[in-house]
Each structure stands twice: as C-alpha cells, then as structure tokens.
Design a protein around this motif. Structure first.
Motif, PDB file in Angstrom:
ATOM      1  N   ASN A  34      17.082  12.606   2.965  1.00 52.61           N
ATOM      2  CA  ASN A  34      18.077  11.860   2.205  1.00 52.61           C
ATOM      3  C   ASN A  34      17.405  10.893   1.231  1.00 52.61           C
ATOM      4  N   PHE A  35      16.321  10.252   1.670  1.00 53.73           N
ATOM      5  CA  PHE A  35      15.581   9.355   0.777  1.00 53.73           C
ATOM      6  C   PHE A  35      14.910  10.140  -0.347  1.00 53.73           C
ATOM      7  N   THR A  36      14.486  11.364  -0.059  1.00 52.23           N
ATOM      8  CA  THR A  36      13.880  12.185  -1.104  1.00 52.23           C
ATOM      9  C   THR A  36      14.894  12.545  -2.175  1.00 52.23           C
ATOM     10  N   VAL A  37      16.112  12.874  -1.754  1.00 50.04           N
ATOM     11  CA  VAL A  37      17.146  13.288  -2.707  1.00 50.04           C
ATOM     12  C   VAL A  37      17.732  12.088  -3.442  1.00 50.04           C
ATOM     13  N   ASN A  38      18.095  11.044  -2.693  1.00 52.34           N
ATOM     14  CA  ASN A  38      18.807   9.905  -3.279  1.00 52.34           C
ATOM     15  C   ASN A  38      17.923   8.696  -3.539  1.00 52.34           C
ATOM     16  N   GLN A  39      16.608   8.832  -3.274  1.00 47.22           N
ATOM     17  CA  GLN A  39      15.665   7.734  -3.436  1.00 47.22           C
ATOM     18  C   GLN A  39      16.129   6.513  -2.615  1.00 47.22           C
ATOM     19  N   PHE A  40      15.907   5.325  -3.116  1.00 47.58           N
ATOM     20  CA  PHE A  40      16.195   4.149  -2.303  1.00 47.58           C
ATOM     21  C   PHE A  40      17.671   3.783  -2.286  1.00 47.58           C
TER      22      PHE A  40
ATOM     23  N   PHE B 108       0.822  -1.215   0.000  1.00 52.57           N
ATOM     24  CA  PHE B 108       0.000   0.000   0.000  1.00 52.57           C
ATOM     25  C   PHE B 108       0.858   1.267   0.000  1.00 52.57           C
ATOM     26  N   ILE B 109       1.793   1.346   0.947  1.00 49.53           N
ATOM     27  CA  ILE B 109       2.568   2.583   1.106  1.00 49.53           C
ATOM     28  C   ILE B 109       3.540   2.769  -0.049  1.00 49.53           C
ATOM     29  N   ASP B 110       3.888   1.686  -0.763  1.00 51.86           N
ATOM     30  CA  ASP B 110       4.826   1.812  -1.877  1.00 51.86           C
ATOM     31  C   ASP B 110       4.260   2.697  -2.992  1.00 51.86           C
ATOM     32  N   GLU B 111       2.938   2.770  -3.110  1.00 48.82           N
ATOM     33  CA  GLU B 111       2.324   3.560  -4.168  1.00 48.82           C
ATOM     34  C   GLU B 111       1.816   4.904  -3.662  1.00 48.82           C
ATOM     35  N   VAL B 112       2.387   5.390  -2.570  1.00 45.41           N
ATOM     36  CA  VAL B 112       1.916   6.645  -1.999  1.00 45.41           C
ATOM     37  C   VAL B 112       2.087   7.806  -2.966  1.00 45.41           C
ATOM     38  N   GLY B 113       3.093   7.730  -3.857  1.00 48.15           N
ATOM     39  CA  GLY B 113       3.313   8.814  -4.811  1.00 48.15           C
ATOM     40  C   GLY B 113       2.119   9.055  -5.720  1.00 48.15           C
ATOM     41  N   LYS B 114       1.357   8.008  -5.996  1.00 45.98           N
ATOM     42  CA  LYS B 114       0.189   8.156  -6.864  1.00 45.98           C
ATOM     43  C   LYS B 114      -0.948   8.923  -6.198  1.00 45.98           C
ATOM     44  N   PHE B 115      -0.929   8.957  -4.874  1.00 40.75           N
ATOM     45  CA  PHE B 115      -2.077   9.511  -4.160  1.00 40.75           C
ATOM     46  C   PHE B 115      -1.792  10.851  -3.496  1.00 40.75           C
ATOM     47  N   VAL B 116      -0.580  11.357  -3.669  1.00 40.68           N
ATOM     48  CA  VAL B 116      -0.266  12.692  -3.156  1.00 40.68           C
ATOM     49  C   VAL B 116       0.062  13.646  -4.297  1.00 40.68           C
ATOM     50  N   THR B 117      -0.093  13.182  -5.521  1.00 42.32           N
ATOM     51  CA  THR B 117       0.161  14.035  -6.687  1.00 42.32           C
ATOM     52  C   THR B 117      -1.076  14.034  -7.584  1.00 42.32           C
ATOM     53  N   ALA B 118      -1.320  15.160  -8.251  1.00 44.10           N
ATOM     54  CA  ALA B 118      -2.469  15.279  -9.142  1.00 44.10           C
ATOM     55  C   ALA B 118      -2.319  14.386 -10.375  1.00 44.10           C
ATOM     56  N   ARG B 119      -1.078  14.098 -10.774  1.00 44.35           N
ATOM     57  CA  ARG B 119      -0.843  13.299 -11.978  1.00 44.35           C
ATOM     58  C   ARG B 119      -0.574  11.830 -11.647  1.00 44.35           C
ATOM     59  N   THR B 120      -0.888  11.433 -10.424  1.00 45.17           N
ATOM     60  CA  THR B 120      -0.694  10.047  -9.966  1.00 45.17           C
ATOM     61  C   THR B 120       0.683   9.518 -10.363  1.00 45.17           C
ATOM     62  N   ASP B 121       1.705  10.196  -9.867  1.00 46.38           N
ATOM     63  CA  ASP B 121       3.091   9.912 -10.261  1.00 46.38           C
ATOM     64  C   ASP B 121       3.715   8.924  -9.273  1.00 46.38           C
ATOM     65  N   TYR B 122       3.889   7.675  -9.714  1.00 48.66           N
ATOM     66  CA  TYR B 122       4.521   6.653  -8.876  1.00 48.66           C
ATOM     67  C   TYR B 122       5.964   7.031  -8.551  1.00 48.66           C
ATOM     68  N   PHE B 123       6.627   7.749  -9.472  1.00 47.29           N
ATOM     69  CA  PHE B 123       8.034   8.102  -9.307  1.00 47.29           C
ATOM     70  C   PHE B 123       8.220   9.477  -8.668  1.00 47.29           C
ATOM     71  N   TYR B 124       7.195   9.991  -8.019  1.00 47.35           N
ATOM     72  CA  TYR B 124       7.289  11.267  -7.315  1.00 47.35           C
ATOM     73  C   TYR B 124       8.433  11.191  -6.303  1.00 47.35           C
ATOM     74  N   ALA B 125       9.406  12.109  -6.412  1.00 49.62           N
ATOM     75  CA  ALA B 125      10.648  12.013  -5.638  1.00 49.62           C
ATOM     76  C   ALA B 125      10.415  11.964  -4.127  1.00 49.62           C
ATOM     77  N   PRO B 126       9.560  12.836  -3.549  1.00 51.43           N
ATOM     78  CA  PRO B 126       9.375  12.774  -2.086  1.00 51.43           C
ATOM     79  C   PRO B 126       8.668  11.521  -1.593  1.00 51.43           C
ATOM     80  N   ALA B 127       8.171  10.674  -2.515  1.00 50.62           N
ATOM     81  CA  ALA B 127       7.479   9.458  -2.073  1.00 50.62           C
ATOM     82  C   ALA B 127       8.394   8.570  -1.239  1.00 50.62           C
ATOM     83  N   ALA B 128       9.661   8.456  -1.636  1.00 47.43           N
ATOM     84  CA  ALA B 128      10.601   7.629  -0.868  1.00 47.43           C
ATOM     85  C   ALA B 128      10.766   8.176   0.548  1.00 47.43           C
ATOM     86  N   GLY B 129      10.843   9.505   0.675  1.00 50.69           N
ATOM     87  CA  GLY B 129      10.933  10.100   2.003  1.00 50.69           C
ATOM     88  C   GLY B 129       9.674   9.877   2.821  1.00 50.69           C
TER      89      GLY B 129
END
Length: 350
Positions: free
Chosen positions: A312-318, A103-124
């Motif tokens: 750090n996770f936001t900048v460097n991802q995983f 569930f939490i892995d796809e958080v980027g889709k639900f905090v962006t208007a364009r449902t962006d899985y690769f949204y950088a702050p998602a990792a953070g």
C-alpha cells in the motif's frame, strides 16, 4: 568384563556458551528507537514537500541527509557506550533512531542505478524496515522472563547508575522487585546497598508528558468501548471487499494501465483477499465462538499491517499513513475485545 566408563571431563570455560545478559528495559529502548525514527521520516518528508524539495550544498556538491543520519547513529551509539544508566541509553536510542530515520529515508538512492530518491517502492521498503523493528520489539517484550541471575544483574545496574545522582523511591521499589525471590542473602545485601545510595526526588512531569499520557488514556478508553466493536467488525468485512472491487474495476476500465508498480498492486489485492477471507470466517464464527472469531479478526488486521501495508505504501506512497493509523486503531479495538472475551471464559477443570 565391561570396560569402566569414565565420567565426562568438564569443558574448559572458554568453550562454554556465553549468553549475553538481557536488559530488563530492552523493549522500551527499542520502542524509543523506532518511534523517533518514524517521526523523523514523516517530518523530513513533510518538510521537503513543503519546502519544494531543497538541496543542501552548491558548486556540484550535495550533502545528503543520509550522512547526517550516519553521524547521529554514531553519536547515539557513543552515548550508550560511554555513559552509565537508563537515561543515557534512552537518549542514545532516541538520537540513534533519528539518525536511522534520516538514513532509511534515502533508501531509494541506494537500491536504484540512477539514485532515485523518489523511487516508488522506497516507501514500502521504509515501512517494511520499521515493521520488522516493531516485530523485534514485541518479540523482546514477549520473550521468556529474565533468569534469576539476569534479574540480580539488572538490579545492580539500576542501583549503581543511581550512585552519582541518587535514586527515586520508584526506582528503589523496582530494584527490590527484581531481587524478590533471589534468597534472603541477596535481598538483604541489596537493601544494604540501596541504603548507601543517596535518595533523589522525582523530576517534575514535563508538559508534553502530560499530553502524551492524556492521549494514551483517550486511545485506551476508545478501544475499550463496547459500542465500537460492531462498527469495527462491519468495517473489517466491507473494507477488503471494496479494495478488491476497486482494483477489478480499475483493471476493467483501463485505469491501471498507467500504473508502473503492478507487483505492488497485486500485493495489495492479495492482502485484501486474505483479509476478506479471514474476516468472513470470523463473522461466521461469531455466534458459536466469539473468542475464535475475534482471534481471526486480529489475524486479518496483522496480515494487512505486516504484508498489505508494505504494498500500500508502494502504491500510495506516504498517503498510506492514514490507512495505517486506522488499522492500528482497529487492531487496538479488536485486541481489547479479544482479551475481554478471553477473561470471561470459564476456567478449565484440572
């Protein structure tokens, strides 16, 4: 004459505050939930990257793994609600943790208007969610001891859960420890109840359990090595300074002009500055107060883990997982040395 004062009327039972009974192994269940969730996120990200980010579905359909996550969380909750005993609770925590990870892995889709899985702050965000769960687990583990009534309730729960399949000698000892000090009547009643429950031999040790125990002992052995303490102290002094210098150089050379997450960069820089100040203060206190010095080193690492790593996770991802593992190991070394020094302090006279 003064009017007579009537004694207060007792409150009705439904008005009294009912505090739920705590489970003695609550922290262990939360830990299983968190660990299974973390492993799930890392496994999903590694698989998707290795497979070229495939999608399930076709013809305009896309079956997101957040749906499987919700299903598994429901299954985990159902296991814990339907079945009795610590085994089903552990299984429910693990299944629910896997579902939460999906569930939490796809958080980027639900905090962006364009449902962006690769949204950088998602990792953070993912890291922050699990960090809060770890803090909650430690808070549950470090809370005040169970009340006598809670200890008796947990002892009864452990005993009754062993009625269908029996109780091992280890479980019986745990039950007797829970009711120790509850009074001769309760202790005698519990002994009689345990005699009525069939005995069961302990299950064979799984191969993965042996490897996990060996790895755990290796980590504990490493963190307790005295020769590791000073390299760790040097690292704590040098690493945040290097981070600050690297950011300043990137700003001066224009390398950060292409960085989209400036807020995260500022967060990394702020955390590094705080960590550097705490580490330097700890180094200054080493000669006169080693316990206080290592308390500051521990605080510096906690600041980096709970604050700096989010950015750090936001900048460097995983890719920041490596830095996280290093920080956790350093925290283990510093904590072990702090405990050793605290034990060596002379007892204060009463």
């Amino acid at each position: 004459m003064f009017p007579s004062r009537r004694p207060p009327r007792p409150e009705p039972g439904w008005l009294r505050r009912r505090v739920p009974t705590r489970v003695v192994d609550g922290a262990a269940y939360l830990q299983a939930f968190v660990l299974s969730g973390v492993v799930t996120v890392l496994a999903v990200r590694a698989y998707l990257q290795a497979a070229g980010w495939p999608q399930l579905g076709g013809g305009g359909l896309h079956i997101a793994h957040v749906l499987w996550g919700g299903l598994l969380m429901a299954v985990g909750l159902g296991i814990a609600l339907v079945f009795l005993g610590g085994g089903p609770r552990t299984a429910g925590a693990i299944v629910g943790g896997i579902g939460f990870g999906l569930f939490i892995d796809e958080v980027g889709k639900f905090v962006t208007a364009r449902t962006d899985y690769f949204y950088a702050p998602a990792a953070g965000i993912i890291y922050a969610a699990f960090a809060l769960l770890v803090v909650l687990t430690q808070a549950v583990r470090g809370r005040t001891r169970l009340t006598p009534d809670e200890r008796i309730a947990n002892a009864l729960d452990l005993t009754l859960s062993g009625v269908p399949g029996g109780l091992t000698d280890r479980r019986r000892i745990a039950v007797l420890r829970l009711v120790q000090g509850a009074g001769p009547t309760v202790e005698a009643a519990m002994v009689q109840l345990l005699d009525a429950v069939p005995r069961r031999e302990p299950p064979p040790v799984r191969f993965w359990r042996r490897w996990a125990d060996r790895f755990g002992r290796l980590v504990v052995w490493l963190t307790e090595r005295r020769w590791l303490v000073w390299p760790v102290v040097v690292y704590l002094l040098v690493e945040p300074v290097v981070t600050v210098v690297a950011v300043v150089l990137d700003v001066a050379t224009g390398e950060l002009d292409r960085e989209r997450e400036w807020g995260a960069v500022i967060g990394v820089l702020t955390a590094a500055l705080i960590t550097a100040v705490l580490s330097v203060r700890g180094a200054v206190r080493l000669r006169r107060d080693r316990v206080g010095a290592f308390r500051l080193f521990k605080l510096a690492l906690l600041v980096d883990l709970l604050f700096g790593q989010v950015f750090n996770f936001t900048v460097n991802q995983f890719g920041a997982v490596v830095n996280l593992a290093v920080d956790l190991f350093l925290l283990g070394v510093v904590t072990a040395e702090h405990r050793r020094l605290s034990r060596e302090l002379p007892a204060e006279p009463r």
